[in-house]
Design a protein around this motif. Sequence first.
Motif, mmCIF file in Angstrom:
data_model
loop_
_atom_site.group_PDB
_atom_site.id
_atom_site.type_symbol
_atom_site.label_atom_id
_atom_site.label_comp_id
_atom_site.label_asym_id
_atom_site.label_seq_id
_atom_site.Cartn_x
_atom_site.Cartn_y
_atom_site.Cartn_z
ATOM 1 N N ILE B 171 0.904 -1.200 -0.285
ATOM 2 C CA ILE B 171 -0.059 0.306 -0.177
ATOM 3 C C ILE B 171 0.954 0.721 -0.687
ATOM 4 C CG2 ILE B 171 -1.705 0.885 1.433
ATOM 5 C CD1 ILE B 171 -2.770 -1.407 2.617
ATOM 6 N N HIS B 173 0.364 5.680 0.270
ATOM 7 C CA HIS B 173 -0.399 6.602 0.543
ATOM 8 C C HIS B 173 -0.252 7.319 -0.061
ATOM 9 C CE1 HIS B 173 -2.471 4.330 3.753
ATOM 10 N NE2 HIS B 173 -2.531 3.716 3.777
ATOM 11 N N GLU B 208 4.192 -1.167 4.045
ATOM 12 C CA GLU B 208 2.703 -0.449 3.460
ATOM 13 C C GLU B 208 3.999 0.837 3.772
ATOM 14 O OE1 GLU B 208 -0.743 -0.267 6.201
ATOM 15 O OE2 GLU B 208 -1.196 1.662 5.995
ATOM 16 N N ARG B 230 6.626 -1.545 7.900
ATOM 17 C CA ARG B 230 5.487 -0.617 8.340
ATOM 18 C C ARG B 230 6.102 0.643 8.423
ATOM 19 N NH1 ARG B 230 0.486 -3.794 8.134
ATOM 20 N NH2 ARG B 230 0.953 -5.574 6.896
ATOM 21 N N ILE B 231 5.967 1.748 7.126
ATOM 22 C CA ILE B 231 6.726 2.818 7.897
ATOM 23 C C ILE B 231 5.427 3.449 7.296
ATOM 24 C CG2 ILE B 231 7.964 4.926 6.459
ATOM 25 C CD1 ILE B 231 9.162 1.880 6.380
ATOM 26 N N ASP B 232 4.818 4.868 8.769
ATOM 27 C CA ASP B 232 4.601 5.513 8.576
ATOM 28 C C ASP B 232 3.981 6.862 7.511
ATOM 29 O OD1 ASP B 232 1.223 7.050 9.580
ATOM 30 O OD2 ASP B 232 2.761 6.849 11.649
ATOM 31 N N ALA B 248 9.115 -1.724 11.871
ATOM 32 C CA ALA B 248 7.599 -0.316 12.184
ATOM 33 C C ALA B 248 8.183 1.032 12.377
ATOM 34 C CB ALA B 248 6.791 -0.730 13.101
#
Lengths: 345, 345, 345
Positions: B171, B173, B208, B230-232, B248
Amino acid sequence: MLLSFRLSGLVELLGGERHGDDVLITGVSSLEKAGEGELAFLANPRLRAQLQTSRAAAFIVRPAESASLKHPHIVTRDPQLYFAQVAQLLHPRPLAVAGIHPRAVVDPLAKVAASAQIGPGVVIEAGAVVGERTIVKANAYLGERVEVGDDCLIHPNTSVHSGAFIGDRVILHSNAVIAGDGFGNAWATDHWEKIPQLGRVLIGNDVEIGSCTTVDRGALNDTIIGNGARIDNLIQVAHNVEIGEHTAMAACVGIAGSTKIGARCQIGGAVMISGHLEICDGVTVMGGTLVAKTIREAGVYSGSYPMQTYDDWRHNAAHLRHLDELAKRIRQLEKEIAVLTLPAE
Amino acid sequence: MLLSFRLSGLVELLGGERHGDDVLITGVSSLEKAGEGELAFLANPRLRAQLQTSRAAAFIVRPAESASLKHPHIVTRDPQLYFAQVAQLLHPRPLAVAGIHPRAVVDPLAKVAASAQIGPGVVIEAGAVVGERTIVKANAYLGERVEVGDDCLIHPNTSVHSGAFIGDRVILHSNAVIAGDGFGNAWATDHWEKIPQLGRVLIGNDVEIGSCTTVDRGALNDTIIGNGARIDNLIQVAHNVEIGEHTAMAACVGIAGSTKIGARCQIGGAVMISGHLEICDGVTVMGGTLVAKTIREAGVYSGSYPMQTYDDWRHNAAHLRHLDELAKRIRQLEKEIAVLTLPAE
Amino acid sequence: MLLSFRLSGLVELLGGERHGDDVLITGVSSLEKAGEGELAFLANPRLRAQLQTSRAAAFIVRPAESASLKHPHIVTRDPQLYFAQVAQLLHPRPLAVAGIHPRAVVDPLAKVAASAQIGPGVVIEAGAVVGERTIVKANAYLGERVEVGDDCLIHPNTSVHSGAFIGDRVILHSNAVIAGDGFGNAWATDHWEKIPQLGRVLIGNDVEIGSCTTVDRGALNDTIIGNGARIDNLIQVAHNVEIGEHTAMAACVGIAGSTKIGARCQIGGAVMISGHLEICDGVTVMGGTLVAKTIREAGVYSGSYPMQTYDDWRHNAAHLRHLDELAKRIRQLEKEIAVLTLPAE
């Protein structure tokens, strides 16, 4: 510039007291750059000398500057605010040019007000609602069931996802992302499982959100930005954060999940706020501070390491790792001194 | 919501132990907001009281909560993970609606799977490959020879440049930028010469990547993000960085060039990591820490200045610049005390 | 790769001294990855051993490495710079393919050079000017009266607003935002009034601006980025900031309003700079530093809290809040010691 006002007209609209000729104002500018027909203001008394050299047509000043000022001017208690209001009169928000550009893609199930302006390349999905006189500029995206109120201005390349509800007179700057998924992951033995993000983003009226700022949708409850809040560029607002009314935050701030910030706070640039905290109304946090605990009392808070030359910093920072030991040595010295001084009495 | 499950059906699919009526679940929610047909979970025992006031149809709880809970519930060791799995069942990822929107611009030399969904305004350049059932949303960009695997979801206004190779179920964003040039400059007497950035970005499966996050292409070697990472939002991943599997990182992190981060690390928000370092597997870094040296041992690391009221901070920070001197004065005191105590023996 | 050079050809173009066979070079790579026809360089003497194991066709090295190196190589004082120049020869900037894509939307009152390349989905507003051979890629936006010089490269999804004036050979990376409104608000009893942002953004020649970086327009005066400056990703440049020529700043930097940064500065990653400061020419600021005061002397500056294990940090940081008290206790000890040592003489 087509709009213009006489000083007397400004005073009639905005208050204040006029002194000197009733000159015609066609623009605003800074003290240094102002020229013919331009109005400038003095907010900082230390720059008073610039009043003498400025070529502005007129000035906005505090009462203290009025007596010695020969040029036309308006006296008010808050020259910057007065100036902002004059600037708004001379540079009103762009008016929507009603209509949907032929190169926009608007789903037949979206409801776009006839007075709204939808630019080229804009994509609006099914169920979305766009209010009266709202402007959506080139290549912006409004997802399914997004609601945008009246008189909003959405700048190019902005992404507003399903789940966003936006009030009236809101400005979203370019490349901002509203209602993207929050960062929700649950560890499952040997990998992360994504926690679907099902909450909304509720943005009040008169909010401004900066370029490349990200406001994530809530996990289950909602992410909320109160009326009149001002959010600068490159800010992260995580899922379930609540930001109170009229709170302002400068660029590069990060707010972790579920933190609640009160009303009328001022958050300095690059402040980072941990998750699940509460910050009460009226708190000011100085730039660069890491807020890792709840703040229950209004006031000014800070916490940043001071800059030094590299050499000085290197020597000092070495001790930082051993403060605990330094403190123990002081305590030990105090004990030994106590023993020495005792028999002397 | 069209999907629904009985508690017994959930237990059959996901395990756990059912207690009470086999109620029908049509949605998930938080303890506060849950209503008819909704399932809520209790992860934090301190919120136990909310089980009594919640109007949820059923709960997911730890074994310790089960005995005293009269309402229908499922018992499991990790309620949050269980909840995530239920939420995934009720809110599955959107299914691709196969086809290329007439307003997309796909180069004839690109290979787009027939089952993929390409939204309006999407631009896909020559040689790019898009896998089965992958969704590329409005106004996203895939550069030349970009490869995107199966079942990916690329959100609006995302830019993926030539040199990016993306696995399955990834995903991206909105407004993220993948494989932009790394920051490579060589000083040439009186100006910077750009060092062409020739490496790739390799992104594994099940990754993500958040909104407005930038992952630069390698200079010569590649930038690599391992499976399940998982990368914000608003994170900078510089050229030649490697991020291990299932690591993460929360928002606003920056990782400078060529740093290697191990597997299953947890990097807190606003952590900044210098270049050319190594961080081993299983490291947790607390939010706001500057990591300026290699970490060879798993564990928890931190380094941030604590917040105070502005007045307290001002007094304390003044001493920070002079720690070296304070340490010398303590050493001096110790010497003097030693002399004084010596004759007393 | 279609371009190739013999070592002798490179020496003719770029200087340096050739040793060994005049091999044909078709690409550049790292010491580890280089293979047939590829040129690699050694900048760091500690990696010298890699020269022996590398399978590169030839090397660029410092004079000190030449004698012991049997393989074909070029000797130069700055191998990295030389390498950058070779890489530029082999990987020149993309040439504009003249023309406006039929899916671009260019206002009839915009002036686009016939040699410029305007990609699909690009929107160019009235009065904008695009120079010779400039490439504007997919879905980028150029607002009213924006001026972009010759040979620029504007990447996809970038937003350039009215008020931006951009020189020649400038690169804007994806999702950057140029000339969005600065963050200007005046408090009006119970709410913020927006201060219209009326200044411009002036970007010199040969500037590179990273992905998701935001450069705000000036409030009244202009925001200025000097020739040759290099600005990495996710950087905030606030209104009225001035950045001097050839200054470079790494990712995640924030610069608050009206700050002036000199020429040839190097600003490390995540440095945050307060507003209304001046930083003179030739200043280096180490990553993670908060710059809260003016810097008048060239040199290296730093100020970041060192990382520790969480337990050590917790013990040390506790004392940070009480440094003022520790300093007082040391002063008290010094007084008491002085009393004790006095009579002993």
